[in-house]
Structures are given as C-alpha cells and as structure tokens.
Enzyme design. Structure first.
Site, mmCIF file in Angstrom:
data_model
loop_
_atom_site.group_PDB
_atom_site.id
_atom_site.type_symbol
_atom_site.label_atom_id
_atom_site.label_comp_id
_atom_site.label_asym_id
_atom_site.label_seq_id
_atom_site.Cartn_x
_atom_site.Cartn_y
_atom_site.Cartn_z
ATOM 1 N N TRP A 101 0.828 -1.208 0.000
ATOM 2 C CA TRP A 101 0.000 0.000 0.000
ATOM 3 C C TRP A 101 0.858 1.252 0.000
ATOM 4 O O TRP A 101 0.581 2.206 -0.708
ATOM 5 C CB TRP A 101 -1.001 -0.011 1.155
ATOM 6 C CG TRP A 101 -2.058 -1.038 0.908
ATOM 7 C CD1 TRP A 101 -2.308 -2.168 1.638
ATOM 8 C CD2 TRP A 101 -3.002 -1.059 -0.188
ATOM 9 N NE1 TRP A 101 -3.335 -2.871 1.064
ATOM 10 C CE2 TRP A 101 -3.782 -2.229 -0.039
ATOM 11 C CE3 TRP A 101 -3.254 -0.229 -1.270
ATOM 12 C CZ2 TRP A 101 -4.807 -2.573 -0.940
ATOM 13 C CZ3 TRP A 101 -4.264 -0.561 -2.164
ATOM 14 C CH2 TRP A 101 -5.031 -1.712 -1.991
ATOM 15 N N ASP A 169 -1.976 6.672 6.189
ATOM 16 C CA ASP A 169 -3.008 5.812 5.627
ATOM 17 C C ASP A 169 -3.336 4.787 6.710
ATOM 18 O O ASP A 169 -2.537 3.893 6.988
ATOM 19 C CB ASP A 169 -2.469 5.131 4.361
ATOM 20 C CG ASP A 169 -3.451 4.113 3.783
ATOM 21 O OD1 ASP A 169 -4.537 3.918 4.356
ATOM 22 O OD2 ASP A 169 -3.118 3.512 2.740
ATOM 23 N N LYS A 193 -12.572 -1.712 5.647
ATOM 24 C CA LYS A 193 -11.835 -2.647 6.494
ATOM 25 C C LYS A 193 -12.376 -2.608 7.917
ATOM 26 O O LYS A 193 -13.007 -3.553 8.356
ATOM 27 C CB LYS A 193 -10.341 -2.326 6.488
ATOM 28 C CG LYS A 193 -9.535 -2.986 5.390
ATOM 29 C CD LYS A 193 -9.575 -2.272 4.091
ATOM 30 C CE LYS A 193 -8.816 -2.960 2.993
ATOM 31 N NZ LYS A 193 -8.030 -2.032 2.177
HETATM 32 C C1 LIG Z 1 -7.435 -1.437 1.191
HETATM 33 C C2 LIG Z 1 -6.384 -0.433 1.388
HETATM 34 C C3 LIG Z 1 -6.236 0.662 0.526
HETATM 35 C C4 LIG Z 1 -7.084 0.838 -0.712
HETATM 36 O O1 LIG Z 1 -8.353 1.218 -0.375
HETATM 37 P P1 LIG Z 1 -9.457 1.556 -1.485
HETATM 38 O O2 LIG Z 1 -10.554 2.104 -0.643
HETATM 39 O O3 LIG Z 1 -9.794 0.259 -2.153
HETATM 40 O O4 LIG Z 1 -8.887 2.532 -2.430
HETATM 41 C C5 LIG Z 1 -5.233 1.579 0.806
HETATM 42 N N1 LIG Z 1 -4.446 1.441 1.865
HETATM 43 C C6 LIG Z 1 -4.550 0.406 2.722
HETATM 44 C C7 LIG Z 1 -3.640 0.319 3.898
HETATM 45 C C8 LIG Z 1 -5.533 -0.569 2.503
HETATM 46 O O5 LIG Z 1 -5.648 -1.597 3.362
#
Ligand SMILES: *Cc1c(COP(=O)(O)O)cnc(C)c1O
Length: 357
Positions: A101, A169, A193
C-alpha cells in the site's frame, strides 16, 4: 449461520449493526422510507451525518481545529489528493515504504511532485515497517507519509515518527485503538476494512492544511471544499455513512477505543501465541511489527496452505487465503471479528497440525 469471516476487506461488520440496519431498512423511524431513499439534506439523514462525525470526534478525542470528512474514491484517491493539495511545486514530500500500500501511495505522489523515500523496507521478507532511527526525512518537506498498517503483509507501526506534518493511511487499523490525533496533519482510511461498508473514505485533517491547495485543483478534489460544506458539497454516500454511524454507536457501547484495544490485543495475542507455539506455522511479519488486525503466516508448503484454507472453509472459517500477490494465510481480525472465531481458528490450527505436521 453467520460465517467466521476473515476477509481483509470489504470485511466483517458487527452482527448487531447488520440486524439494526435490517430492522430499519424499509421504514426508517416511522417515515415509511429507507434512509437510502431520503435527501442527503433532509432532517433524518442530517441527524445521522452529524452524529457520525460527533461520535468519531468523541471516540478519537479529536482536538479543535480538525475536520472529519466523508469522501469518495477510496483510500486510493487519497494517494493523489494528498500531493495535489499539500505538496507545493518546489517542495519534496517524504514517504516511507513498508509494502504494497505504501508503494502505491508513493507511485501516485511521483506523478504529481517530488518524492523522497525516507526509509525503504517495502520488499523485505520477513516484512516490517521502518524503525524511527532509519528515517531520512528532508528538511522543509511538505509532509511525511506513512502506512500505519500494511494490510497485505501484516506489519504495523507501533510508535509513530514525530513530524511537522505527519500523514497516515490508516485504512486497516483506524479505530482499533486510541490515537493521539494531534500528532497528525491528516489521517485517512477507506471504510471497508475497520469502519463500515465500501463507498466512503474517512479523512481527519487539520483545517489549516487545506489552505495550501493551489487554485488549479478541481473542486471535488480540494479538501477545502469538503471542509466548508461539511462533506455535503455533492451527494454523500448516505447509506455507508448510516452504517458507519451504527458502528460508532457499537464502539461506544463496548468501552470506546480503549475497550477495543484490549479486545483486539487479546485476540491477536492468542493467535500469535498459537503460531509461535507450533513450529509448523511461521509468522510473516517481524515480531516487533506484528499487526493486531491482519495476522499473516505460512505453512511448510503451498500445497499444505491450499489444504489448510479448503479444510478451514468447511469448518465455517472463511476467506483465510493470503493476498494473491504474496500467498500464505491471512486472518483479518478487525474490531467486528468475534473472539469465539479466533478460538475456533486456533482449535482448527492445532488439529490440522496434528494431522499434517
Ligand atoms: C485497502 C487499502 C487501501 C485501498 O483502499 P481503497 O478504498 O480500495 O482505495 C489503501 N491502503 C490500505 C492500507 C488498505 O488496506
């Protein structure tokens, strides 16, 4: 029967939340309409919207001067929005690479400006996040970006670096434990998530940062627009916010984030203990960086891993397959994942090892 769903995302939601949504689905509070069928500016939805923001502020003790935003385009759109809004032409942005990521965030930022990779352990196996003492940040950098939890590898920051403008993030560990928001300039997380259904991205940011945005950035991609309009510049995804509202109530009822942290550490601790006690299973992440949310491990062979996943599924232990890019086993045990499901997985692991070890 509800499955023990170890999916990394979209992921399990609290059963109580789904039941309440079901009970209110056709007739929201005597209106004869679903919350999905109502104006995003009407009184019923407005109450949900404002309560969700208030609950998030309360759960995270968010200080004055920060906004809570509901944006669209997933965490992946934040990879671009952050440099578009915050990275000046002559500036550098520092990024840490801790895996899949983080490297996507870096790739996107490089399209838009100058990037310095302040520490790179993105391809290391066993996997980890950078140590604070190996960060090589740039004096005067626009910000430092980290990925608080690498969902695919299962490596998590335990102590955050100090920085004038730290950006994280937190897609896969937001609201899993208390957080000092004042350490951060901006935090973002795709909802699917640990928050709610797919469709919204939570952004928590220091308002003053929004002033950095150049005039040329389109309206929908400016943080300032969404701060000024309380995330109602255009039609917000009302149903995902409503579910998030129910999730925040559920969290408050369980002792808030300190309560969740205790539960999450107990669940993850048991599973790591089971992995370490076996000799048959091998954890993927470096011990000091082990995630409490995404627990990853390997078996002695890919054949055994396939067998493990297939047999677990027959016992109602679902979606344990690791990400397609890395293989292995991944158990995502977010807030909503019940402790009994972890116990059931550990029993299955012992029994599987006895037969195959
Ligand atoms: C799933 C995830 C993303 C991507 O998320 P989207 O909403 O599908 O764009 C980005 N960063 C992390 C850490 C993730 O687990």
């Amino acid at each position: 029967m509800r499955a023990y769903n170890f999916s990394a995302g979209p992921a399990i939601l609290p059963e109580e939340v789904l039941k309440q949504a079901q009970a209110e689905l056709l007739d929201y509070q005597g209106t004869g309409m679903s919350i999905m069928e109502m104006s995003h500016r009407g009184k019923e939805y407005s109450a949900v919207h404002d309560e969700t923001i208030a609950n998030i502020k309360e759960l995270l003790s968010i200080p004055e001067g920060y906004s809570v935003l509901f944006l669209t385009g997933g965490a992946s759109t934040q990879f671009a929005m952050i440099p578009m809004n915050l990275l000046g032409k002559e500036q550098v942005a520092d990024y840490t690479n801790s895996g899949a990521w983080a490297s996507k965030a870096i790739k996107e930022a490089k399209l838009l400006g100058k990037v310095n990779v302040a520490a790179d352990c993105g391809k290391e196996i066993p996997t980890r996040v950078p140590r604070l003492d190996e960060l090589k940040t740039t004096p005067g950098a626009a910000y430092l970006h980290i990925t608080s939890n690498e969902t695919i590898s299962g490596a998590q920051w335990k102590v955050f670096p100090e920085n004038d403008c730290l950006i994280a993030d937190m897609s896969s560990d937001i609201l899993s434990k208390p957080l000092d928001v004042s350490q951060f300039g901006l935090i973002y997380a795709g909802a699917q998530k640990n928050l709610g259904p797919a469709g919204i991205t939570l952004v928590i940011m220091k308002d003053e940062l929004a002033e950095r945005c150049p005039e040329t950035v389109p309206t929908m991609l400016r943080y300032k627009t969404h701060i000024e309009e309380n995330s109602l510049y255009n039609t917000v995804p009302t149903f995902p916010v409503y579910i998030l509202c129910l999730v925040t109530r559920w969290l408050k009822a369980r002792g808030g984030l300190a309560g969740m942290q205790a539960i999450n550490e107990a669940k993850a601790g048991k599973l790591y203990d089971a992995i370490d006690a076996s000799g048959f299973y091998k954890g993927t992440a470096v011990r000091e960086c082990r995630s409490d949310m995404n627990i990853t491990w390997r078996l002695p062979s890919e054949e055994l891993e396939a067998k493990f996943i297939a047999e677990a599924s027959k016992q109602n232990l679902k979606t344990l397959k690791g990400h397609r890019s890395v293989g292995g086993i991944r158990a995502s045990i977010y807030n909503a994942f019940p402790a009994e499901g972890v116990d059931a997985l550990i029993s299955f692991m012992k029994e599987f090892e006895a037969r195959n070890g």
